[in-house]
Scaffold this active site. Structure first.
Site, PDB file in Angstrom:
ATOM      1  N   GLY A 123      77.422  26.104  25.452  1.00 31.38           N
ATOM      2  CA  GLY A 123      76.329  26.891  26.013  1.00 31.38           C
ATOM      3  C   GLY A 123      75.067  26.097  26.305  1.00 31.38           C
ATOM      4  O   GLY A 123      73.986  26.680  26.393  1.00 31.38           O
ATOM      5  N   SER A 124      75.187  24.784  26.505  1.00 35.23           N
ATOM      6  CA  SER A 124      73.953  24.036  26.780  1.00 35.23           C
ATOM      7  C   SER A 124      73.351  24.448  28.130  1.00 35.23           C
ATOM      8  O   SER A 124      72.129  24.517  28.272  1.00 35.23           O
ATOM      9  CB  SER A 124      74.191  22.522  26.730  1.00 35.23           C
ATOM     10  OG  SER A 124      74.894  22.082  27.861  1.00 35.23           O
ATOM     11  N   ASN A 125      74.194  24.781  29.085  1.00 32.94           N
ATOM     12  CA  ASN A 125      73.663  25.273  30.364  1.00 32.94           C
ATOM     13  C   ASN A 125      73.077  26.670  30.215  1.00 32.94           C
ATOM     14  O   ASN A 125      72.052  26.982  30.823  1.00 32.94           O
ATOM     15  CB  ASN A 125      74.759  25.265  31.441  1.00 32.94           C
ATOM     16  CG  ASN A 125      74.966  23.871  31.992  1.00 32.94           C
ATOM     17  OD1 ASN A 125      74.148  23.376  32.763  1.00 32.94           O
ATOM     18  ND2 ASN A 125      76.039  23.221  31.575  1.00 32.94           N
ATOM     19  N   LEU A 129      85.954  29.626  30.922  1.00 34.69           N
ATOM     20  CA  LEU A 129      87.334  29.126  31.050  1.00 34.69           C
ATOM     21  C   LEU A 129      88.297  30.018  31.821  1.00 34.69           C
ATOM     22  O   LEU A 129      89.268  29.536  32.384  1.00 34.69           O
ATOM     23  CB  LEU A 129      87.913  28.933  29.643  1.00 34.69           C
ATOM     24  CG  LEU A 129      87.691  27.586  28.986  1.00 34.69           C
ATOM     25  CD1 LEU A 129      88.219  27.614  27.553  1.00 34.69           C
ATOM     26  CD2 LEU A 129      88.409  26.502  29.779  1.00 34.69           C
ATOM     27  N   LEU A 172      89.846  32.718  34.638  1.00 34.68           N
ATOM     28  CA  LEU A 172      89.722  32.992  36.064  1.00 34.68           C
ATOM     29  C   LEU A 172      89.097  34.377  36.247  1.00 34.68           C
ATOM     30  O   LEU A 172      89.518  35.345  35.613  1.00 34.68           O
ATOM     31  CB  LEU A 172      91.117  32.956  36.703  1.00 34.68           C
ATOM     32  CG  LEU A 172      91.181  33.013  38.217  1.00 34.68           C
ATOM     33  CD1 LEU A 172      90.506  31.805  38.854  1.00 34.68           C
ATOM     34  CD2 LEU A 172      92.638  33.086  38.685  1.00 34.68           C
ATOM     35  N   ASN A 194      79.171  29.244  40.154  1.00 34.72           N
ATOM     36  CA  ASN A 194      79.756  28.471  39.068  1.00 34.72           C
ATOM     37  C   ASN A 194      79.217  27.041  39.166  1.00 34.72           C
ATOM     38  O   ASN A 194      78.834  26.596  40.252  1.00 34.72           O
ATOM     39  CB  ASN A 194      81.286  28.460  39.216  1.00 34.72           C
ATOM     40  CG  ASN A 194      81.990  27.789  38.055  1.00 34.72           C
ATOM     41  OD1 ASN A 194      81.428  27.650  36.958  1.00 34.72           O
ATOM     42  ND2 ASN A 194      83.222  27.358  38.266  1.00 34.72           N
ATOM     43  N   HIS A 227      80.352  23.089  38.396  1.00 33.11           N
ATOM     44  CA  HIS A 227      81.501  22.239  38.086  1.00 33.11           C
ATOM     45  C   HIS A 227      80.985  20.808  37.886  1.00 33.11           C
ATOM     46  O   HIS A 227      80.181  20.330  38.681  1.00 33.11           O
ATOM     47  CB  HIS A 227      82.521  22.291  39.223  1.00 33.11           C
ATOM     48  CG  HIS A 227      83.789  21.568  38.890  1.00 33.11           C
ATOM     49  ND1 HIS A 227      84.748  22.109  38.050  1.00 33.11           N
ATOM     50  CD2 HIS A 227      84.237  20.343  39.240  1.00 33.11           C
ATOM     51  CE1 HIS A 227      85.732  21.236  37.916  1.00 33.11           C
ATOM     52  NE2 HIS A 227      85.457  20.163  38.624  1.00 33.11           N
ATOM     53  N   GLU A 272      73.148  18.890  35.630  1.00 30.80           N
ATOM     54  CA  GLU A 272      73.442  20.329  35.488  1.00 30.80           C
ATOM     55  C   GLU A 272      72.223  21.078  34.959  1.00 30.80           C
ATOM     56  O   GLU A 272      71.860  22.125  35.483  1.00 30.80           O
ATOM     57  CB  GLU A 272      74.612  20.539  34.513  1.00 30.80           C
ATOM     58  CG  GLU A 272      75.919  19.998  35.023  1.00 30.80           C
ATOM     59  CD  GLU A 272      77.101  20.410  34.156  1.00 30.80           C
ATOM     60  OE1 GLU A 272      78.164  20.662  34.727  1.00 30.80           O
ATOM     61  OE2 GLU A 272      76.979  20.460  32.915  1.00 30.80           O
TER      62      GLU A 272
HETATM   63  C1  GAR Z   1      79.672  22.145  31.947  1.00 30.83           C
HETATM   64  O1  GAR Z   1      79.709  20.757  32.082  1.00 30.83           O
HETATM   65  C2  GAR Z   1      80.263  22.805  33.171  1.00 30.83           C
HETATM   66  O2  GAR Z   1      80.027  22.089  34.343  1.00 30.83           O
HETATM   67  C3  GAR Z   1      81.728  22.782  32.821  1.00 30.83           C
HETATM   68  O3  GAR Z   1      81.771  23.140  31.475  1.00 30.83           O
HETATM   69  C4  GAR Z   1      80.629  22.581  30.831  1.00 30.83           C
HETATM   70  C5  GAR Z   1      80.014  23.621  29.921  1.00 30.83           C
HETATM   71  O4  GAR Z   1      79.056  23.021  29.106  1.00 30.83           O
HETATM   72  N1  GAR Z   1      82.465  23.679  33.655  1.00 30.83           N
HETATM   73  C6  GAR Z   1      83.676  23.383  34.118  1.00 30.83           C
HETATM   74  O5  GAR Z   1      84.269  22.362  33.824  1.00 30.83           O
HETATM   75  C7  GAR Z   1      84.272  24.430  35.062  1.00 30.83           C
HETATM   76  N2  GAR Z   1      85.490  23.969  35.621  1.00 30.83           N
HETATM   77  P1  GAR Z   1      78.016  23.864  28.270  1.00 30.83           P
HETATM   78  O6  GAR Z   1      78.821  24.857  27.443  1.00 30.83           O
HETATM   79  O7  GAR Z   1      77.322  22.855  27.410  1.00 30.83           O
HETATM   80  O8  GAR Z   1      77.093  24.541  29.227  1.00 30.83           O
END
Ligand code: GAR
Length: 194
Positions: free
Chosen positions: A14-16, A87, A89, A104, A106, A176
Site C-alpha cells: 500500500g505504499s502507493n 492482484l 482481474l 491502474n 504498472h 509511481e
Molecule cells: C506497484 O509497484 C504497482 O505498480 C504494482 O504493484 C506495486 C504495489 O506496490 N502493480 C502491478 O504490478 C500491477 N500489475 P504498493 O503496494 O507499495 O503500492
C-alpha cells in the site's frame, strides 16, 4: 460542488495508497473514501486504519458479484477507482460502470512486461532478465484484460548494468509515488467538468 470520491483497490503493502491518501488530505474537491483489498492480511489495511479511511475486504467471489460491488461502491459514493497493486482481474461490469474512471499503475513500460502474473517484483525481474536499458511506469485505463487498457502516461528510468530487481523497484517506485497522485487528480478534475 460535491467532492469527488476515490476508491483505491490494493492487495499489498500500500505504499502507493499511502501517497494517494497524503496527496488528497485536505483537498476541497477530492477525497479518498474507501480502500478495497482482496486479502485480509494485506498491510494496506493497517494503513487504512491509521489514516481513518474505511476499508473493505472483498474476495474473488464478492468482487465478481455485481450487486454486492455496486452497493459497496454506491455506499461510499465512489466516482473514480485507482488500482494500486491490485492482484485480481476487475470484472467486466465494473469496467463498464467506471469506463474512463478507473486507472491502474504498472511498474514497467507497457506493452512490455505486462499481463497475468506480471506483478510487483516479477515485473522488475523480467526487465532485468530481458536486458532492457530502460524501464519505468505506465498509468493506464482499466479494461477487461490485464494491462491492456489505453495508456495515459509513461515515465522512464534508466536500468544500470549493476541494477538488480530490488534496486530497479526503488527507482520505479519513486516515479509511481510522484505521478500516480498527480495523474489521479488531473483526471478527476477533468471529469468534474465533463
Ligand atoms: C506497484 O509497484 C504497482 O505498480 C504494482 O504493484 C506495486 C504495489 O506496490 N502493480 C502491478 O504490478 C500491477 N500489475 P504498493 O503496494 O507499495 O503500492
Amino acid at each position: 460542488m460535491n467532492k469527488k470520491k476515490i476508491a483505491i483497490f490494493a492487495s499489498g503493502t500500500g505504499s502507493n495508497a499511502l501517497q494517494l491518501i497524503k496527496h488528497f488530505k485536505g483537498n476541497p474537491n477530492i477525497q479518498v473514501a474507501l480502500i478495497v483489498t482482496n486479502s485480509s492480511k494485506a498491510p494496506v489495511i493497517k494503513l487504512a486504519q491509521e489514516n481513518d479511511v474505511p476499508f473493505s475486504v472483498v474476495n474473488k467471489s464478492l468482487l465478481s458479484n455485481n450487486s454486492y460491488m455496486t452497493s459497496l461502491l454506491n455506499l461510499y459514493d465512489v466516482d473514480f477507482i485507482v488500482l494500486a497493486g491490485f492482484l485480481l482481474l476487475v470484472p467486466p461490469f465494473l469496467v463498464k460502470i467506471y469506463n474512463q474512471k478507473m486507472i491502474n499503475i504498472h511498474p514497467a513500460l507497457l506493452p512490455k512486461h505486462g499481463g497475468k502474473g506480471m506483478f510487483g517484483m516479477n515485473v522488475h525481474q523480467a526487465v532485468i532478465n530481458s536486458g532492457d536499458s530502460e524501464s519505468g511506469i505506465t498509468i493506464h485505463y482499466v479494461n477487461e484484460m490485464y494491462d491492456k487498457g489505453k495508456v495515459i502516461f509513461q515515465a522512464n528510468v534508466k536500468v544500470d548494468k549493476k541494477d538488480n530487481a530490488e534496486k530497479l523497484s526503488k527507482k520505479v517506485q519513486e516515479l509511481e509515488h510522484k505521478y500516480l497522485p498527480e495523474w489521479s487528480e488531473k483526471l478527476i478534475m477533468q471529469m468534474r467538468y465533463i
